[in-house]
Design an enzyme around this catalytic site. Structure first.
Site, PDB file in Angstrom:
ATOM      1  N   GLU A 247       4.375 -10.036 -11.314  1.00 55.35           N
ATOM      2  CA  GLU A 247       4.361 -10.541  -9.943  1.00 55.35           C
ATOM      3  C   GLU A 247       4.497 -12.056  -9.854  1.00 55.35           C
ATOM      4  O   GLU A 247       5.194 -12.579  -8.975  1.00 55.35           O
ATOM      5  CB  GLU A 247       3.073 -10.084  -9.232  1.00 55.35           C
ATOM      6  CG  GLU A 247       3.082  -8.641  -8.759  1.00 55.35           C
ATOM      7  CD  GLU A 247       2.724  -7.637  -9.821  1.00 55.35           C
ATOM      8  OE1 GLU A 247       2.531  -6.455  -9.501  1.00 55.35           O
ATOM      9  OE2 GLU A 247       2.632  -8.025 -11.020  1.00 55.35           O
TER      10      GLU A 247
ATOM     11  N   GLU B  54      -0.172  -1.060 -12.015  1.00 57.79           N
ATOM     12  CA  GLU B  54      -1.456  -1.012 -11.300  1.00 57.79           C
ATOM     13  C   GLU B  54      -1.894   0.434 -11.071  1.00 57.79           C
ATOM     14  O   GLU B  54      -3.091   0.748 -11.148  1.00 57.79           O
ATOM     15  CB  GLU B  54      -1.355  -1.779  -9.983  1.00 57.79           C
ATOM     16  CG  GLU B  54      -1.171  -3.279 -10.205  1.00 57.79           C
ATOM     17  CD  GLU B  54      -1.292  -4.083  -8.920  1.00 57.79           C
ATOM     18  OE1 GLU B  54      -2.416  -4.523  -8.606  1.00 57.79           O
ATOM     19  OE2 GLU B  54      -0.258  -4.267  -8.242  1.00 57.79           O
TER      20      GLU B  54
END
Length: 279
Positions: free
Chosen positions: A147, A127
């Protein structure tokens, strides 16, 4: 006379250096833990980047990691302890933090960010990478947003950024499967890596790109970056109008560097840029 830059106080979880004039190098420094993000490291990054934003003599930042991995993401063991104890407040934390994972993944800076990814970036590490302007990766680097495999979500800005860069289908491939991809795929298929190089050429390549940016007017570079950010949020006409009347555009047209750039062109010489005025 050059004044020595004094960065803000920080722990040994972050290394701060200045490899070239106008360039800040931030090195995540928890190599034994694969540079997994801690609150301390995030705070260090936040202070360093807030200082970078307000220091006129720094024009570009490079972010890299010590050891064999750029960033393994969040410290899942610490997260697990919070969850099992019932003390985890992720949504409140997301809402209260404008800059995201590592104080980078949602940071909207007018100054260029370059990621030099050694070995790999996972979860929040990817990210961070997705919110950088230029990404250089070593041949062995890998990227993943895993995730969903751990019951959590890539909620620190990775979803909209990857969708914007790669398109819905390719973003879904990474986000919904949690699949790990190679640096070559990140460059050729997903489009968020600019260059894939041998490991020993990682920082030299990132620095070469930084120096290429530094050869341009910092006023113009920062205004252009601002325009890019607006284009992610607004339609074509709205982003054009807002950019045209922004403070960074006014600084370009009313500043000294535009005069120097045009004069240098007329005189057939390289321009000598000055630090941008503070907004």
């Amino acid at each position: 006379m050059t004044v020595a830059l004094v960065p803000p106080a920080h722990s040994d979880e972050l290394q701060i250096s200045f490899p070239e004039n106008h360039v800040l190098l931030l090195t995540l420094n928890r190599p034994k833990s694969l540079n997994a993000m801690t609150p301390q490291m995030s705070d260090d990054l936040g202070r360093a980047l807030d200082w970078f934003e307000n220091e006129p003599s720094l024009w570009v930042v490079i972010v890299t990691g010590a050891g064999r991995i750029f960033c393994a993401g969040a410290d899942l063991k610490a997260w697990n302890k919070n969850q099992q104890a019932g003390s985890s407040k992720e949504q409140e934390g997301l809402e209260g933090d404008p800059y995201g994972f590592g104080s980078i993944s949602r940071r909207q800076s007018n100054k260029p960010f370059i990621a030099a990814v050694n070995g790999g970036a996972f979860g929040g590490g990817t990210e961070i990478v997705l919110n950088c302007d230029i990404v250089v990766a070593s041949h062995d680097a890998k990227f993943a947003l895993p995730e969903v495999k751990r019951g959590v979500v890539a909620a620190q800005g990775g979803i909209p950024r990857l969708s914007h860069i790669a398109g819905h289908q390719l973003a879904s491939e990474m986000l919904l499967t949690g699949r790990t991809i190679s640096a070559t795929d990140a460059s050729n298929r997903f489009g968020f890596v600019n260059a894939v190089v041998p490991a020993d050429q990682l920082l030299p390549t990132a620095l070469a790109i930084a120096k290429e940016i530094l050869s341009n007017s910092p006023d113009a570079v920062q205004s252009t970056k601002h325009g890019l950010l607006l284009s992610q949020k607004l339609n074509h006409h709205e982003s054009f109008i807002k950019h045209a009347w922004s403070k960074v555009s006014s600084r370009v047209y009313g500043g000294e560097n535009i005069k120097e750039g045009l004069k240098a062109f007329s005189e057939r010489r390289a321009p000598i840029w000055k630090n941008p005025a503070k907004l």
